[in-house]
Design an enzyme around this catalytic site. Structure first.
Site, PDB file in Angstrom:
ATOM      1  N   LYS A 140       0.877  -1.171   0.000  1.00 33.35           N
ATOM      2  CA  LYS A 140       0.000   0.000   0.000  1.00 33.35           C
ATOM      3  C   LYS A 140       0.914   1.221   0.000  1.00 33.35           C
ATOM      4  O   LYS A 140       1.630   1.473   0.962  1.00 33.35           O
ATOM      5  CB  LYS A 140      -0.916   0.025   1.220  1.00 33.35           C
TER       6      LYS A 140
ATOM      7  N   ASN B 104     -10.159   1.301   9.401  1.00 31.50           N
ATOM      8  CA  ASN B 104      -9.322   1.094  10.579  1.00 31.50           C
ATOM      9  C   ASN B 104      -9.883   1.839  11.790  1.00 31.50           C
ATOM     10  O   ASN B 104     -10.413   1.236  12.715  1.00 31.50           O
ATOM     11  CB  ASN B 104      -7.884   1.516  10.282  1.00 31.50           C
ATOM     12  N   THR B 105      -9.788   3.169  11.768  1.00 31.92           N
ATOM     13  CA  THR B 105     -10.153   3.964  12.936  1.00 31.92           C
ATOM     14  C   THR B 105     -11.567   3.689  13.425  1.00 31.92           C
ATOM     15  O   THR B 105     -11.797   3.558  14.630  1.00 31.92           O
ATOM     16  CB  THR B 105     -10.004   5.469  12.625  1.00 31.92           C
TER      17      THR B 105
ATOM     18  N   ALA C 129      -9.895   5.511   3.852  1.00 32.91           N
ATOM     19  CA  ALA C 129      -9.774   6.698   4.702  1.00 32.91           C
ATOM     20  C   ALA C 129     -11.088   7.451   4.858  1.00 32.91           C
ATOM     21  O   ALA C 129     -11.820   7.664   3.890  1.00 32.91           O
ATOM     22  CB  ALA C 129      -8.704   7.658   4.178  1.00 32.91           C
ATOM     23  N   GLY C 130     -11.360   7.829   6.093  1.00 37.10           N
ATOM     24  CA  GLY C 130     -12.519   8.662   6.403  1.00 37.10           C
ATOM     25  C   GLY C 130     -13.809   7.924   6.653  1.00 37.10           C
ATOM     26  O   GLY C 130     -14.800   8.528   7.075  1.00 37.10           O
TER      27      GLY C 130
ATOM     28  N   GLY D  35      -8.689   9.082   9.276  1.00 37.99           N
ATOM     29  CA  GLY D  35      -9.095   9.152  10.673  1.00 37.99           C
ATOM     30  C   GLY D  35     -10.170  10.159  10.997  1.00 37.99           C
ATOM     31  O   GLY D  35     -10.539  10.323  12.163  1.00 37.99           O
TER      32      GLY D  35
END
Length: 255
Positions: A95, A204-205, A182-183, A156
């Protein structure tokens, strides 16, 4: 079945390994999510330790590893990190992340494209994290990237699919898988990305920072599956006026 590079995936939910309270929780959440691909920063793992608390549970669970170049500020840094990752982990999957600004972590499009060209030439299977820029994503595809990973919102931020209109263009014109990265802050965000036609999402987050990461991982698993099912079933077209589902006008006229 999703095919990227030389691998096939039944799950369209990819996961991260950061921000979990501990490695046990990380491993359990990823297992419950059904994810078959997990990304990790090389700087967070001890590649010389076979018992590393991040690597070991993933390897034992049969999860494919996707090392990332998080922390790289330019193409040179990213290529060096990629070469280290391949040597240490025995994988040519990568990645590609280059974000020189530590506050907003916006990906550098110029350095990303430059690094992608070199890494593809060196035999890497490159999945670049990038802006939701249709032109850039097409260029990354043309230089040989195995997929593109445009952001839904800043890393995040949990803001969801703020780049909706541009993602639709990217998905429409892509000849490689599109992974929204992301996001994504809630299962509904993931479902929305899948309904648009994204091939996968990376989360993830939203999982790791939730009150119950294991339960949240299950929620994301179901959301991704339902979003993909809805896309394949074909969503009803939007219209600007009301359309009665059970018109009875002729019946009423006879009364």
């Amino acid at each position: 079945m999703l095919k990227i590079g030389d691998k096939q995936f039944e799950s369209r939910l990819f996961t991260g390994t950061g921000k979990f309270a501990n490695s046990r929780l990380m491993a359990e959440a990823i297992q419950v999510s059904g994810s078959q691909l997990a990304t990790m920063a090389l700087k967070r793992v001890d590649v010389n330790d076979q018992q590393d608390d991040i690597l070991l549970p993933l390897v034992q669970a049969g999860v494919n590893l996707l090392p990332n170049t998080s922390g790289a500020k330019n193409a040179k840094d990213a290529v060096f990190a990629a070469q280290l990752a391949r040597e240490a982990l025995g994988t040519n999957w990568l990645k590609l992340e280059i974000h020189p600004d530590p506050k907003y972590l916006m990906p550098d499009p110029i350095e990303t494209l430059s690094a992608a060209e070199q890494l593809v030439r060196e035999g890497f299977i490159v999945l670049p994290y990038c802006h939701a820029d249709p032109v850039l994503c097409k260029r990354l595809e043309e230089v040989g990237c195995a997929a593109v990973m445009p952001l839904g919102a800043p890393i995040g931020s949990n803001k969801g699919i703020v780049s909706h209109d541009f993602l639709e263009i990217i998905i429409d014109q892509a000849n490689v898988p599109v992974v929204v990265d992301a996001g994504i802050g809630s299962p509904s965000h993931a479902a929305r990305a899948m309904e648009m036609g994204a091939d996968a999402v990376l989360v993830n987050t939203a999982i790791a920072a939730s009150n119950d990461p294991v339960a949240m991982a299950k929620a994301f698993k179901l959301a991704v599956e339902s979003g993909r099912m809805a896309y394949e079933a074909g969503l009803a077209c939007k219209v600007s006026h009301a359309v009665a589902s059970s018109p009875l006008t002729s019946f009423l006229d006879e009364l």
